[in-house]
Design an enzyme around this catalytic site. Structure first.
Site, PDB file in Angstrom:
ATOM      1  N   ASP B  57       0.822  -1.213   0.000  1.00  0.00           N
ATOM      2  CA  ASP B  57       0.000   0.000   0.000  1.00  0.00           C
ATOM      3  C   ASP B  57       0.855   1.262   0.000  1.00  0.00           C
ATOM      4  O   ASP B  57       0.394   2.326   0.416  1.00  0.00           O
ATOM      5  CB  ASP B  57      -0.997  -0.011   1.164  1.00  0.00           C
ATOM      6  CG  ASP B  57      -0.316   0.040   2.515  1.00  0.00           C
ATOM      7  OD1 ASP B  57       0.891  -0.235   2.592  1.00  0.00           O
ATOM      8  OD2 ASP B  57      -1.000   0.357   3.506  1.00  0.00           O
ATOM      9  N   HIS B 252      26.452   4.672 -16.723  1.00  0.00           N
ATOM     10  CA  HIS B 252      25.243   4.849 -15.913  1.00  0.00           C
ATOM     11  C   HIS B 252      25.381   4.215 -14.533  1.00  0.00           C
ATOM     12  O   HIS B 252      24.438   3.637 -14.003  1.00  0.00           O
ATOM     13  CB  HIS B 252      24.016   4.297 -16.650  1.00  0.00           C
ATOM     14  CG  HIS B 252      23.556   5.183 -17.764  1.00  0.00           C
ATOM     15  ND1 HIS B 252      22.649   4.794 -18.707  1.00  0.00           N
ATOM     16  CD2 HIS B 252      23.899   6.458 -18.089  1.00  0.00           C
ATOM     17  CE1 HIS B 252      22.451   5.789 -19.560  1.00  0.00           C
ATOM     18  NE2 HIS B 252      23.197   6.809 -19.210  1.00  0.00           N
ATOM     19  N   ASP B 273      27.683  12.833 -11.760  1.00  0.00           N
ATOM     20  CA  ASP B 273      26.686  13.272 -12.748  1.00  0.00           C
ATOM     21  C   ASP B 273      25.346  13.327 -12.017  1.00  0.00           C
ATOM     22  O   ASP B 273      24.734  12.293 -11.739  1.00  0.00           O
ATOM     23  CB  ASP B 273      26.679  12.242 -13.897  1.00  0.00           C
ATOM     24  CG  ASP B 273      25.730  12.619 -15.023  1.00  0.00           C
ATOM     25  OD1 ASP B 273      24.907  13.529 -14.842  1.00  0.00           O
ATOM     26  OD2 ASP B 273      25.807  11.960 -16.080  1.00  0.00           O
ATOM     27  N   ASP B 284      21.137  18.517 -15.515  1.00  0.00           N
ATOM     28  CA  ASP B 284      21.930  17.318 -15.805  1.00  0.00           C
ATOM     29  C   ASP B 284      23.387  17.755 -15.954  1.00  0.00           C
ATOM     30  O   ASP B 284      23.820  18.125 -17.038  1.00  0.00           O
ATOM     31  CB  ASP B 284      21.407  16.688 -17.111  1.00  0.00           C
ATOM     32  CG  ASP B 284      22.157  15.418 -17.482  1.00  0.00           C
ATOM     33  OD1 ASP B 284      23.011  14.963 -16.698  1.00  0.00           O
ATOM     34  OD2 ASP B 284      21.881  14.875 -18.569  1.00  0.00           O
ATOM     35  N   HIS B 363      29.459   7.363 -25.976  1.00  0.00           N
ATOM     36  CA  HIS B 363      28.129   7.987 -25.932  1.00  0.00           C
ATOM     37  C   HIS B 363      28.142   9.259 -26.772  1.00  0.00           C
ATOM     38  O   HIS B 363      29.196   9.753 -27.157  1.00  0.00           O
ATOM     39  CB  HIS B 363      27.719   8.287 -24.483  1.00  0.00           C
ATOM     40  CG  HIS B 363      28.619   9.265 -23.773  1.00  0.00           C
ATOM     41  ND1 HIS B 363      28.638  10.608 -24.053  1.00  0.00           N
ATOM     42  CD2 HIS B 363      29.541   9.085 -22.781  1.00  0.00           C
ATOM     43  CE1 HIS B 363      29.514  11.223 -23.272  1.00  0.00           C
ATOM     44  NE2 HIS B 363      30.088  10.317 -22.499  1.00  0.00           N
ATOM     45  N   HIS B 367      22.349  15.812 -25.399  1.00  0.00           N
ATOM     46  CA  HIS B 367      20.955  15.539 -25.734  1.00  0.00           C
ATOM     47  C   HIS B 367      20.100  16.738 -25.397  1.00  0.00           C
ATOM     48  O   HIS B 367      20.483  17.591 -24.584  1.00  0.00           O
ATOM     49  CB  HIS B 367      20.475  14.310 -24.952  1.00  0.00           C
ATOM     50  CG  HIS B 367      20.822  14.372 -23.483  1.00  0.00           C
ATOM     51  ND1 HIS B 367      20.073  15.083 -22.579  1.00  0.00           N
ATOM     52  CD2 HIS B 367      21.856  13.837 -22.769  1.00  0.00           C
ATOM     53  CE1 HIS B 367      20.625  14.973 -21.369  1.00  0.00           C
ATOM     54  NE2 HIS B 367      21.717  14.232 -21.451  1.00  0.00           N
ATOM     55  N   HIS B 374      16.534  13.275 -20.794  1.00  0.00           N
ATOM     56  CA  HIS B 374      16.696  13.042 -22.228  1.00  0.00           C
ATOM     57  C   HIS B 374      15.371  13.449 -22.847  1.00  0.00           C
ATOM     58  O   HIS B 374      14.432  12.660 -22.898  1.00  0.00           O
ATOM     59  CB  HIS B 374      17.014  11.567 -22.522  1.00  0.00           C
ATOM     60  CG  HIS B 374      18.286  11.104 -21.874  1.00  0.00           C
ATOM     61  ND1 HIS B 374      18.492   9.806 -21.480  1.00  0.00           N
ATOM     62  CD2 HIS B 374      19.425  11.766 -21.545  1.00  0.00           C
ATOM     63  CE1 HIS B 374      19.706   9.690 -20.948  1.00  0.00           C
ATOM     64  NE2 HIS B 374      20.281  10.872 -20.966  1.00  0.00           N
ATOM     65  N   GLU B 410      28.417  17.285 -23.352  1.00  0.00           N
ATOM     66  CA  GLU B 410      29.048  16.413 -22.369  1.00  0.00           C
ATOM     67  C   GLU B 410      30.074  15.460 -22.970  1.00  0.00           C
ATOM     68  O   GLU B 410      29.898  14.243 -22.935  1.00  0.00           O
ATOM     69  CB  GLU B 410      27.984  15.618 -21.600  1.00  0.00           C
ATOM     70  CG  GLU B 410      26.930  14.949 -22.471  1.00  0.00           C
ATOM     71  CD  GLU B 410      25.962  14.069 -21.649  1.00  0.00           C
ATOM     72  OE1 GLU B 410      26.452  13.288 -20.818  1.00  0.00           O
ATOM     73  OE2 GLU B 410      24.745  14.163 -21.861  1.00  0.00           O
ATOM     74  N   TYR B 414      36.893   7.768 -21.496  1.00  0.00           N
ATOM     75  CA  TYR B 414      36.789   6.669 -20.536  1.00  0.00           C
ATOM     76  C   TYR B 414      37.723   5.545 -20.930  1.00  0.00           C
ATOM     77  O   TYR B 414      37.974   5.326 -22.113  1.00  0.00           O
ATOM     78  CB  TYR B 414      35.354   6.132 -20.491  1.00  0.00           C
ATOM     79  CG  TYR B 414      34.323   7.215 -20.424  1.00  0.00           C
ATOM     80  CD1 TYR B 414      33.882   7.721 -19.204  1.00  0.00           C
ATOM     81  CD2 TYR B 414      33.794   7.771 -21.589  1.00  0.00           C
ATOM     82  CE1 TYR B 414      32.946   8.739 -19.144  1.00  0.00           C
ATOM     83  CE2 TYR B 414      32.857   8.790 -21.548  1.00  0.00           C
ATOM     84  CZ  TYR B 414      32.436   9.288 -20.321  1.00  0.00           C
ATOM     85  OH  TYR B 414      31.521  10.301 -20.268  1.00  0.00           O
ATOM     86  N   ARG B 448      34.140  13.053 -17.505  1.00  0.00           N
ATOM     87  CA  ARG B 448      33.084  13.668 -18.322  1.00  0.00           C
ATOM     88  C   ARG B 448      32.903  15.090 -17.824  1.00  0.00           C
ATOM     89  O   ARG B 448      32.989  15.345 -16.609  1.00  0.00           O
ATOM     90  CB  ARG B 448      31.775  12.873 -18.204  1.00  0.00           C
ATOM     91  CG  ARG B 448      30.633  13.465 -19.010  1.00  0.00           C
ATOM     92  CD  ARG B 448      29.473  12.492 -19.285  1.00  0.00           C
ATOM     93  NE  ARG B 448      28.768  12.015 -18.117  1.00  0.00           N
ATOM     94  CZ  ARG B 448      28.823  10.770 -17.662  1.00  0.00           C
ATOM     95  NH1 ARG B 448      29.575   9.858 -18.274  1.00  0.00           N
ATOM     96  NH2 ARG B 448      28.134  10.417 -16.587  1.00  0.00           N
ATOM     97  N   GLU B 450      30.092  17.936 -18.276  1.00  0.00           N
ATOM     98  CA  GLU B 450      28.743  18.093 -18.825  1.00  0.00           C
ATOM     99  C   GLU B 450      28.121  19.408 -18.382  1.00  0.00           C
ATOM    100  O   GLU B 450      27.930  19.649 -17.190  1.00  0.00           O
ATOM    101  CB  GLU B 450      27.846  16.939 -18.362  1.00  0.00           C
ATOM    102  CG  GLU B 450      26.437  17.038 -18.922  1.00  0.00           C
ATOM    103  CD  GLU B 450      25.543  15.879 -18.476  1.00  0.00           C
ATOM    104  OE1 GLU B 450      25.816  15.295 -17.418  1.00  0.00           O
ATOM    105  OE2 GLU B 450      24.583  15.570 -19.200  1.00  0.00           O
TER     106      GLU B 450
END
Lengths: 490, 490
Positions: B57, B252, B273, B284, B363, B367, B374, B410, B414, B448, B450
């Site tokens: 619940d 991610h 991030d 972001d 990547h 975006h 996104h 961004e 890596y 990164r 960004e």
């Protein structure tokens, strides 16, 4: 070395044997209680899956499904688990992830990694469930199907490719696993004691921050920060309820339509109901206190009426006692105090008969607590059914208490306009209410005192550690102020 | 007085006219672009609903569905909205709640309350949708049906009792409302600027807290606390990624299977991030910095290669430019720096042709960003389709930029074992890699940088305000330490 769940060195180490013991308990109980033969019989459980946020590529913040957490303690989504009843072995099935997963989500753990980490007997991929069970000669599968007595929703019954080739029994498992979940093991109690302690400390931190001008949501933010940073609790088990003033009378305040957005005012009572979640296990604590740190006479009057109810229950609660009786004891004790303070008049037994207790406390005394904040097992076959009578119909369980149960004890007193209006127009109830006295409590809010307790062999252990008397609260709030910088301090 | 969204006095006041303007833009665009006649035509949108946590619940923490948020800005679940194309009027439908709701969830707002609060023309209950539309002579309903190009999931098409009595067109609305969402209004930009500013400040607060010994999750906790307490952001738009050391190479990181649980070590780079969500709108931002506050030469080398890529894009980006070209510019700039630093050898154009850019940055450059992190509109009809070529196939849009777009920039670099292993065994790529140099970056993590930017008429405005050069970062981290008490300070 045994694997465990922790967040750094400063949080509780939860051994994976906690979940192994749960599995063993379930297997033993099924063998003892059900008329299903153990030979070729397997329990099969499906873990939680990621739930997307609408059509986007983000998900709701994943937490494991509770029955799966209880039996396997697995952090990842998309798994299945099986228990071989005759060999008493556990099998964990994990998703076979694409190679690209390593780029986006991290190292691809091997089956051996998962086996070690979760302490199960065997591991396979989820696309091998049918084959694995066939290879092991499974013929009967016990799946989970049952109705949650708090939500009315049904558990997610396991389904996988090829399940149609087995005989499936979906009635035996649910009540037995729920009964297992009702009684906590020593290891589970360790986790509950920890998460309740951390949540207690977080409440105390918030109390020292509170002052008029603070936003309710800022109290929520500070609580969440404490339990996560200090306690390792990434989640709460329910949305924080941070009601001040009138909002303290809204039982489930804090939801999206009433999102803890009011600013505390001088003279407000605060009712903060918040609990962390650690390794799946819940805490559920409510503290009520004045926003300015100093109780008025009216605030003391109502607060002490609730505290007396709580103390009465704490002194009476033990194995063999009926939870319904505890609820009625709390209600009677509170109404007696309200009468002594001049808010009510007449015979308290008659008040109870009229349902007046439900006007001032429209919720039950408390509920079972474990992985779910409102834990399963409240109304299972073989135990008292939910009553339809005013005053006790809201109880989430009516069971006779047993050692090893963990419950909340949470009496409250609220001034809720629609209920008071009903009572004042009901001659059966209005005759007990001193209208001139009630007037000044209109819009005043409410008080709840909620502790998390363990039923022991001889009585009760209160796991909650927060200031509870008027004096303790005033002393705690006066003694020090929290360091957290607020926008209004700039 | 106009109604607005805020959390206390210290957070941004978002006027409800933001959403009215969005509705007006959508109506105007549909009238202009579609061949649907406006007469008797209504747009009908269904808002988000509460999603239960399995069979319990409790619910996942509700956030409004993005298309509904964009057009109505309504905080409550279970609503619908309609737009009368010919009269250019808006209608909000809210659930008719049972009387008991007042006890558990708070005051039952009237239709008039909702009308005032959300600044719509008319309000009704959701059980009156069919009748209301019939009374208004509706014959054609435009519903939302389209595939999200990031998730592959379809939007929730409105459905209500009696919808079968209307003609329904589910193809016209989706691309047009997405095109509207791609271009932000001045009022939307105000909200985005605010949430990016708050998220920038939160990143800066975290940077001053960071040191070896801190848990990644403690950085997450501090970020969440800042954006909520100071910024009024109850939610994030995506799970915080707090990778340190090797984890910084997991794009991610931070999900349930890798939940920010590592402890920062001396010598680690951090890649954090994180972005808040305010009134539905996302930030972001990624900051990369050394855990101990001081860059090593290797860390400087890789960091500056990424920073140079980011600067090249910042200088080139403006209306009329192709996003794919910006991506390639970033990749080329970065590979050139890696060559200058001795990690790569050979012709950069040839490296690009071999797809080596995708090895180091698997990547896209960035975006669209808005209500969704996104955001929608990346691949709509009439714009370039997603490429299948290595190096650019991961781009979430290939559009030509327009003023009013908000995007992330961004670039990243890596060291991902599985990709490096692939490249080293691919003669076409391995010939560019100086193996002796690469060795010391194995397991090193990633960088990164960004930023969230607004495309202006003449170029770009960077909404992000964080230290970006090596010198700025070292100075910021050295200058002051955050006051937040950590367990390890006890």
């Amino acid at each position: 070395m045994e694997s465990y769940y922790a967040r750094g060195d400063h949080t509780l180490k939860v051994p994976m044997s906690l979940f192994r013991e749960n599995r063993e308990r379930l297997i033993a109980r099924l063998k003892r209680n059900s008329d299903v033969s153990a030979a070729k019989t397997f329990v099969i459980l499906q873990g939680g899956i990621e739930v997307p946020f609408n059509d986007t590529d983000t998900n709701w913040p994943f937490r494991q499904e509770s029955f799966f957490q209880w039996s396997f303690g697995v952090e990842e989504p998309g798994c299945y688990g099986a228990l071989d009843l005759s060999l008493e072995k556990s099998i964990l099935f994990v998703p076979r992830l694409p190679a690209e997963y390593a780029i986006w989500e991290g190292k691809l753990h091997t089956l051996e990694d998962f086996k070690k980490r979760y302490g199960v007997d065997e591991t396979y991929y989820t696309d091998e469930i049918k084959k694995t069970l066939k290879d092991k000669g499974a013929s009967l599968l016990l799946t989970l199907h049952g109705k949650n007595s708090d939500s009315g929703l049904y558990s997610q019954e396991a389904i996988f490719d090829g399940i149609g080739e087995f005989e499936v029994n979906n009635t035996t498992l649910y009540p037995e696993i729920c009964e297992c979940r009702v009684i906590k093991t020593a290891k589970e109690i360790d986790v509950l004691r920890y998460v309740v302690k951390i949540s207690s400390e977080a409440h105390k931190t918030v109390m020292r921050m509170v002052r008029p001008g603070l936003g309710e949501f800022q109290a929520e933010a500070a609580f969440l920060n404490y339990i996560y940073s200090i306690g390792g609790c990434r989640h709460v088990s329910y949305t924080c309820i941070c009601g001040s003033g009138h909002n303290a009378s809204i039982l489930h305040y804090g939801h999206a339509g009433a999102p803890n957005s009011k600013i505390l005012e001088d003279g407000d009572m605060c009712l903060f109901d918040m609990g962390g979640n650690y390794c799946g296990y819940a805490a559920d604590i409510t503290c009520s206190f004045p926003a300015n740190g100093k109780f008025t006479d009216d605030q003391k009057f109502i607060y002490n009426a609730v505290l007396k109810a709580r103390d009465a229950v704490m002194n009476a609660v033990k194995p063999g006692v009926s939870w319904t009786d505890m609820h009625l004891l709390a209600n009677e004790t509170m109404l007696t105090s309200l009468k002594e303070g001049g808010l009510l008049i007449g015979d308290v037994k008659d008040m109870m008969k009229s349902g007046l207790n439900e006007i001032f406390q429209p919720h039950g005394l408390g509920h079972l607590m474990g992985l779910d904040v409102h834990d399963v097992g409240g109304y299972l076959p073989g135990h008292p059914e939910r009553s339809t009578s005013a005053g006790i119909r809201k109880l989430r369980t009516a069971r006779t208490l047993l050692a090893g149960m963990v419950l909340t004890i949470e009496p409250g007193c609220y001034f809720i306009d629609c209920l008071l209006d009903d009572a004042l127009t009901n001659p059966n109830q209005s005759r007990f209410i001193v209208r001139e006295q009630l007037t000044r409590f209109r819009g005043w809010g409410g008080i709840r005192i909620e502790d998390d307790v363990l039923i022991t062999e001889t009585g009760v252990e209160n796991l909650t550690q927060v200031p509870r008397t008027v004096e303790e609260i005033e002393h705690w709030m006066a003694e020090g102020r929290n360091e957290l910088k607020l926008p209004q301090d700039k």
